[in-house]
Design a protein around this motif. Structure first.
Motif, mmCIF file in Angstrom:
data_model
loop_
_atom_site.group_PDB
_atom_site.id
_atom_site.type_symbol
_atom_site.label_atom_id
_atom_site.label_comp_id
_atom_site.label_asym_id
_atom_site.label_seq_id
_atom_site.Cartn_x
_atom_site.Cartn_y
_atom_site.Cartn_z
ATOM 1 N N ILE A 18 0.862 -1.181 0.000
ATOM 2 C CA ILE A 18 0.000 0.000 0.000
ATOM 3 C C ILE A 18 0.897 1.228 0.000
ATOM 4 C CG2 ILE A 18 -1.780 1.279 1.247
ATOM 5 C CD1 ILE A 18 -2.585 -1.358 2.588
ATOM 6 N N SER A 19 0.745 2.065 -0.969
ATOM 7 C CA SER A 19 1.524 3.304 -1.001
ATOM 8 C C SER A 19 0.872 4.334 -0.085
ATOM 9 C CB SER A 19 1.595 3.856 -2.426
ATOM 10 O OG SER A 19 0.309 4.233 -2.884
ATOM 11 N N ASP A 20 1.663 5.311 0.347
ATOM 12 C CA ASP A 20 1.117 6.363 1.212
ATOM 13 C C ASP A 20 0.002 7.129 0.513
ATOM 14 O OD1 ASP A 20 2.856 5.650 3.193
ATOM 15 O OD2 ASP A 20 4.307 7.253 2.794
ATOM 16 N N GLU A 21 0.156 7.323 -0.796
ATOM 17 C CA GLU A 21 -0.848 8.065 -1.540
ATOM 18 C C GLU A 21 -2.185 7.329 -1.569
ATOM 19 O OE1 GLU A 21 2.179 7.409 -2.593
ATOM 20 O OE2 GLU A 21 3.090 9.411 -2.444
ATOM 21 N N ALA A 22 -2.124 5.990 -1.573
ATOM 22 C CA ALA A 22 -3.354 5.200 -1.642
ATOM 23 C C ALA A 22 -4.181 5.315 -0.370
ATOM 24 C CB ALA A 22 -3.035 3.744 -1.920
ATOM 25 N N LEU A 23 -3.538 5.666 0.754
ATOM 26 C CA LEU A 23 -4.268 5.760 2.015
ATOM 27 C C LEU A 23 -5.253 6.925 2.033
ATOM 28 C CD1 LEU A 23 -1.441 5.093 4.627
ATOM 29 C CD2 LEU A 23 -3.368 3.599 4.117
ATOM 30 N N GLY A 24 -4.822 8.054 1.486
ATOM 31 C CA GLY A 24 -5.661 9.240 1.526
ATOM 32 C C GLY A 24 -5.885 9.744 2.944
ATOM 33 N N GLU A 25 -6.668 10.800 3.075
ATOM 34 C CA GLU A 25 -7.041 11.353 4.377
ATOM 35 C C GLU A 25 -8.546 11.616 4.378
ATOM 36 O OE1 GLU A 25 -5.281 11.655 7.035
ATOM 37 O OE2 GLU A 25 -3.338 11.117 6.162
ATOM 38 N N LYS A 26 -9.210 11.250 5.447
ATOM 39 C CA LYS A 26 -10.657 11.460 5.545
ATOM 40 C C LYS A 26 -10.973 12.949 5.594
ATOM 41 C CE LYS A 26 -13.018 10.704 9.418
ATOM 42 N NZ LYS A 26 -13.993 11.774 9.705
ATOM 43 N N LYS A 27 -11.885 13.362 4.728
ATOM 44 C CA LYS A 27 -12.314 14.756 4.719
ATOM 45 C C LYS A 27 -13.505 14.922 5.659
ATOM 46 C CE LYS A 27 -10.663 16.221 0.212
ATOM 47 N NZ LYS A 27 -9.673 17.121 0.829
ATOM 48 N N ASP A 28 -13.321 15.771 6.653
ATOM 49 C CA ASP A 28 -14.404 16.075 7.583
ATOM 50 C C ASP A 28 -15.131 17.361 7.207
ATOM 51 O OD1 ASP A 28 -13.864 13.828 9.098
ATOM 52 O OD2 ASP A 28 -12.456 14.877 10.406
ATOM 53 N N ARG A 29 -14.755 17.922 6.064
ATOM 54 C CA ARG A 29 -15.379 19.172 5.592
ATOM 55 C C ARG A 29 -15.463 19.105 4.075
ATOM 56 N NH1 ARG A 29 -13.964 24.331 3.833
ATOM 57 N NH2 ARG A 29 -15.160 26.068 4.786
ATOM 58 N N LEU A 30 -16.686 19.038 3.548
ATOM 59 C CA LEU A 30 -16.889 18.944 2.106
ATOM 60 C C LEU A 30 -17.770 20.091 1.648
ATOM 61 C CD1 LEU A 30 -16.525 17.303 -0.545
ATOM 62 C CD2 LEU A 30 -18.672 16.140 0.030
ATOM 63 N N THR A 31 -17.212 20.957 0.785
ATOM 64 C CA THR A 31 -17.985 22.081 0.267
ATOM 65 C C THR A 31 -18.664 21.674 -1.034
ATOM 66 O OG1 THR A 31 -16.201 22.995 -1.079
ATOM 67 C CG2 THR A 31 -16.264 23.641 1.254
ATOM 68 N N LEU A 32 -19.697 22.430 -1.383
ATOM 69 C CA LEU A 32 -20.423 22.156 -2.622
ATOM 70 C C LEU A 32 -19.520 22.361 -3.828
ATOM 71 C CD1 LEU A 32 -23.126 21.427 -3.924
ATOM 72 C CD2 LEU A 32 -23.681 23.867 -3.960
ATOM 73 N N MET A 33 -18.647 23.361 -3.785
ATOM 74 C CA MET A 33 -17.747 23.609 -4.909
ATOM 75 C C MET A 33 -16.780 22.449 -5.102
ATOM 76 S SD MET A 33 -18.675 26.267 -6.412
ATOM 77 C CE MET A 33 -17.300 26.253 -7.539
ATOM 78 N N GLU A 34 -16.315 21.856 -3.992
ATOM 79 C CA GLU A 34 -15.443 20.696 -4.110
ATOM 80 C C GLU A 34 -16.170 19.542 -4.786
ATOM 81 O OE1 GLU A 34 -12.334 20.618 -0.426
ATOM 82 O OE2 GLU A 34 -14.464 20.509 0.118
ATOM 83 N N LEU A 35 -17.421 19.321 -4.384
ATOM 84 C CA LEU A 35 -18.203 18.245 -4.981
ATOM 85 C C LEU A 35 -18.415 18.483 -6.470
ATOM 86 C CD1 LEU A 35 -19.898 15.673 -4.692
ATOM 87 C CD2 LEU A 35 -21.848 17.127 -4.106
ATOM 88 N N ILE A 36 -18.722 19.714 -6.843
ATOM 89 C CA ILE A 36 -18.926 20.029 -8.268
ATOM 90 C C ILE A 36 -17.645 19.798 -9.058
ATOM 91 C CG2 ILE A 36 -19.392 21.932 -9.865
ATOM 92 C CD1 ILE A 36 -21.395 23.017 -7.782
#
Length: 883
Positions: free
Chosen positions: A242-260
């Motif tokens: 497992i590479s470090d990049e594959a782990l990712g980080e949990k987002k506890d803040r999601l904006t509408l612009m990010e989703l779009i």
């Protein structure tokens, strides 16, 4: 287009170039012989001899240029890696150290976990105390609470297999889903398949918020350009890397612009219109708690306000669309199927070259020299025989030097082996076993000739040189028989017996010529220093720490012994460098008294053979296994190895065995050696986790009023209140009770204040008040002195003071040097030496706590019996601090 086959005429290196070797040799001869040697033509006997030697040297040069894999390949066609080479996954990896390491470790080792959140545990005062909280992204198909709890407990036990010193884990919890749908319109490109686009949308949203981690094989990562060191940087994983990049980080803040932005980047999505959260979120931002995972439910969205268009027309949505979307987890994950079979690079292979099979130069001389196999006829005169033997004696010196060089090359694996060899004649040993039956091989140990300790020069017998027998000393030693034989048969049997005798005078003389013990040990020590340095270990540190251990009576030999033992165990010691013992999986400790084996009265094992130290038994005794790292921390095992702790106990028991195997001091020493590897090691952070505390305050120590906490406090609560007092937190005190950071202190009987006056500490923020911390729920309540190291994150090492070689300044200095280099930064340590009487009390108290802890059911929470045993051990530690 065919590629032309041709040979490049490149110059040979000097070691393989006959002409250059001969040319240099003749130049040397001319320089040093003056006018005494003038004929340098091939007709001159000296030049003929030079020719044969140069030809032999080219053969040696040719063998020297073999690939190292060929040189190391045995007759069975295999390379012996054990105790010579550590494979990358053994020596480059480490037991989990970082948070990323632990996340990979859990994902790989516990089923149905897609990803992991791990962070320092924060109590109400914001203090973590090296404790970690873990949240698990459990596979969405596992919906039952009981099944999820089972996964969390499996992760907890799996984590504690790799817990580091001074660290603790809270029981993992499943991430709670914070589900949100979306409204609006998504237009997809003409020709796109609806299910494929929706699956891709779902995948990219999930990956952006918190990806499901995929694992890959070794070749899959290296082909993408990831460095080998990075691949193996972390714990050993059994199902792919497992590479470090594959782990990712949990987002506890999601904006509408990010989703779009995420939706716009999905292949097949043409445009978006009116995208919004459903239900609407304040500021168009979704906020999740640390134990929550944001999920955009695309299937629900398609039935509650989200439309999908193609060429301006709305596409009908199948009622089973949720099934297709959920299957998208398996799409484009980068998983290399079969990765578990390809988690390590292929090992080098070589061809067996039979380097040790020497062919004498005397075989290739012209017949007129009379040194070959058929040179001396039966009618040769004594003068001719003498001439032949005189020349053979001269040539045999060249043969011996050359044969020894081939043997040195053939035995390069033994030269750089982690284990110490005990003979310089491996070829003779092979010949010895070649004529033995399987039963004889099993029961007949090779009678090593004139043992030497860790030889670094190897040599070979010249029994196959033509007509060599008359030149070897005492070659007719076995010229006798018990049966009637002809002279020819007797001579043949005598020669066979001589060549099979590893103690014959020829071998003894050969060894005496080449072996110098002091030089060999010095060379062996240098080789081991080189091997240690190649593995990133400091030979100087080992010399300083192990200085004082006595195995052989020679300081240099002891250095060689310790370094050899360390290299043999380095794979595990390096991997588990900071690891603590597994307090939920360790073995049960036996109670006193234990039966002491009778062998202790005669000695544990023989360390010597023919006055040469035999390291084989010591290698076995000090061999570490995976089980050792369950029951003990790595630092305990390293101390035992570097200080020879087991040997000190063995010698003490053997020397005092006449007291009787039932003697208390013998029983205690044997228990310490057999159960704890010679040291009682206690992590204060682990111990205090299960102790019940009480905080007591008084305005006047002698007369009260006297207050104490309402209910039992755990370790975190005590630290919190204690730090609050030290930090100057204001205490609101009235006549009945008061509160500090949520802890209520109630008025108690004044006479309870008596008996512990000296352990009260003044509160700076309330100068008229004093407080003390008490251990309760144990056999007796005990107050903890101010400044006690009990509340430090320490490893407490406790030794008996009656074992010679332990309780002295030299031991303490060397131990301090090792601990400074090896102890994890989050931990300190203290070393104590207790009397026989103290040890007699400590052993049962420690054993009871240890055994109750490994049987503790963490699902059921608080256990008063575990708290009681932990409190008793904490009290015992407090008494040891004070002694």
């Amino acid at each position: 287009m065919e590629t032309a086959a041709f040979i490049l005429d490149t110059p040979l290196p000097l070691s393989q170039n006959f002409k250059l070797l001969k040319q240099d040799a003749l130049a040397y001869i001319q320089l040093h012989s003056g006018s005494r040697w003038t004929n340098y033509n091939t007709s001159d006997p000296g030049v003929t001899i030079l020719d044969q030697v140069c030809f032999a040297l080219t053969e040696l040069g040719y063998c020297n240029d073999f690939p190292i894999s060929d040189i190391l390949t045995n007759a069975n066609g295999k390379i012996n890696y054990k105790d010579q080479f550590y494979q990358p996954e053994q020596i480059l990896t480490t037991s989990p150290v970082t948070i990323a390491d632990y996340r990979k470790y859990i994902i790989d080792g516990v089923a149905n976990i897609n990803n992991v959140v791990m962070a320092p545990y924060q109590n109400t005062g914001g203090v973590s105390n090296n404790t970690y909280q873990i949240y698990l992204a459990i596979d969405e198909q596992v919906t039952g609470e009981e099944e999820q709890n089972e996964i969390c407990m499996a992760a907890f036990f799996y984590l504690n297999k790799r817990r580091n010193l001074g660290e603790m884990f809270m029981i993992p919890q499943p991430l709670q889903v914070k589900q949100v749908s979306i409204n609006g319109t998504i237009e997809i490109a003409a020709g796109s398949e609806l299910n494929t686009v929706l699956a891709a949308i779902n995948r990219q949203i999930r990956d952006y918020i918190f990806p499901d981690v995929s694992q890959q094989g070794y070749s899959g990562l290296t082909q993408t350009g990831i460095d080998v060191n990075e691949v193996f940087n972390g714990p050993v994983l059994h199902n792919g890397y497992i590479s470090d990049e594959a782990l990712g980080e949990k987002k506890d803040r999601l904006t509408l612009m990010e989703l779009i932005d995420v939706l716009s980047g999905v292949p097949g999505v043409v445009s978006l219109n009116g995208i919004n959260f459903n239900p609407a979120q304040p500021g168009n931002i979704i906020i999740a708690a640390p134990n929550e995972l944001i999920i955009i439910d695309l299937a629900l969205s398609l039935f509650s306000g989200l439309s999908v268009l193609c060429r301006g027309k709305e596409l009908p949505i199948n009622k089973n669309i949720g099934v297709f979307i959920s299957r998208s987890q398996d799409l484009d994950t980068g998983v290399v199927f079969g990765a578990p079979a390809n988690i390590q690079p292929a090992l080098p292979v070589g061809n067996y070259r039979e380097i040790d099979s020497y062919y004498s130069i005397q075989n290739t001389f012209p017949e007129i020299f009379a040194v070959g196999p058929d040179a001396i006829t039966s009618n040769a005169s004594d003068f001719q025989i003498a001439q032949s033997r005189q020349l053979k004696g001269y040539l045999t010196l060249f043969d011996q030097v050359l044969a020894n060089q081939f043997s040195q090359l053939a035995n390069i694996d033994k030269l750089f082996s982690f284990k110490n060899q005990r003979t310089g004649t491996p070829a003779t040993r092979n010949a010895f076993y070649a004529v033995k039956t399987p039963d004889e091989k099993k029961h007949s140990g090779y009678p090593v000739p004139y043992l030497s300790f860790a030889p670094t020069y190897f040599y070979r017998a010249l029994y196959d040189v033509p007509n060599i027998r008359p030149l070897l000393k005492d070659n007719d030693t076995f010229g006798y028989g018990t049966v009637i034989e002809t002279d020819k048969e007797k001579e043949q049997q005598s020669w066979i017996a001589y060549t099979q005798d590893p103690y014959n005078p020829y071998i003894w003389g050969l060894m005496g010529m080449l072996e110098d013990e002091q030089q060999n040990i010095t060379r062996r020590n240098d080789i081991l220093n080189h091997l240690l340095a190649r593995h990133g270990e400091s030979p100087d540190l080992i010399d300083a720490v192990a200085n004082g251990i006595i195995y052989s009576g020679s300081r240099l030999k002891d250095q060689v012994i310790i370094k050899s033992l360390y290299l043999q165990n380095l794979g595990l010691l390096s991997y588990y460098r900071q690891k603590a013992y597994n307090y939920v999986g360790a073995g049960k400790l036996d109670d006193l008294p234990l039966d002491v084996p009778k062998c202790f009265g005669k000695g544990i094992f023989e360390d010597t053979n023919d006055f040469i130290f035999n390291s084989r038994e010591l290698d076995k005794a000090e061999k570490l296994t995976e089980k050792d790292f369950i029951n003990f921390s790595a630092i305990e095992l390293k101390i035992g190895l570097f200080f020879g702790i087991q040997k000190l106990y063995r010698e003490f028991i053997s020397d005092n065995y006449d007291v009787g195997p039932g003697g208390e001091i013998i029983q205690q020493a044997f228990w310490m050696m057999s159960q704890c590897r010679g040291v009682i090691a206690i992590e204060t952070r682990l111990l205090l986790q299960f102790v019940d505390f009480e905080i007591v305050l008084t305005q006047s120590v002698a007369n009260g009023p006297y207050y104490k906490t309402n209910g039992h406090l755990n370790y975190e609560d005590v630290i919190l209140v204690k730090d609050a007092f030290a930090a100057g937190t204001k205490c609101q005190i009235d006549n009945q009770s008061f509160t500090v950071l949520g802890q209520t202190f109630a008025l108690a009987a004044a006479d309870n204040a008596n008996g512990g006056d000296k352990y009260f500490t003044r509160i700076d923020s309330a100068p008229n008040w004093l407080f003390t911390i008490k251990i309760i729920g144990s056999d007796r309540e005990t107050e903890i002195p101010d400044g006690s190291p009990l509340f430090d994150n320490n490893l407490e090492l406790i030794y008996p003071d009656f074992i010679p070689g332990l309780n002295n300044d030299d031991f303490r200095d060397r131990l301090d040097l090792l601990m400074q280099a090896e102890l994890p930064i989050q931990s300190g340590y203290n070393c104590h030496f207790v009397t026989q009487a103290q040890l007699g009390v400590l052993i049962p108290v420690f054993s009871l706590w240890h055994n109750r802890l490994i049987r503790y059911n963490f699902n059921n929470g608080y256990n008063q019996w575990l708290a009681k045993s932990a409190g008793n051990l904490a009290i015992m530690l407090t008494l040891i601090y004070q002694s």
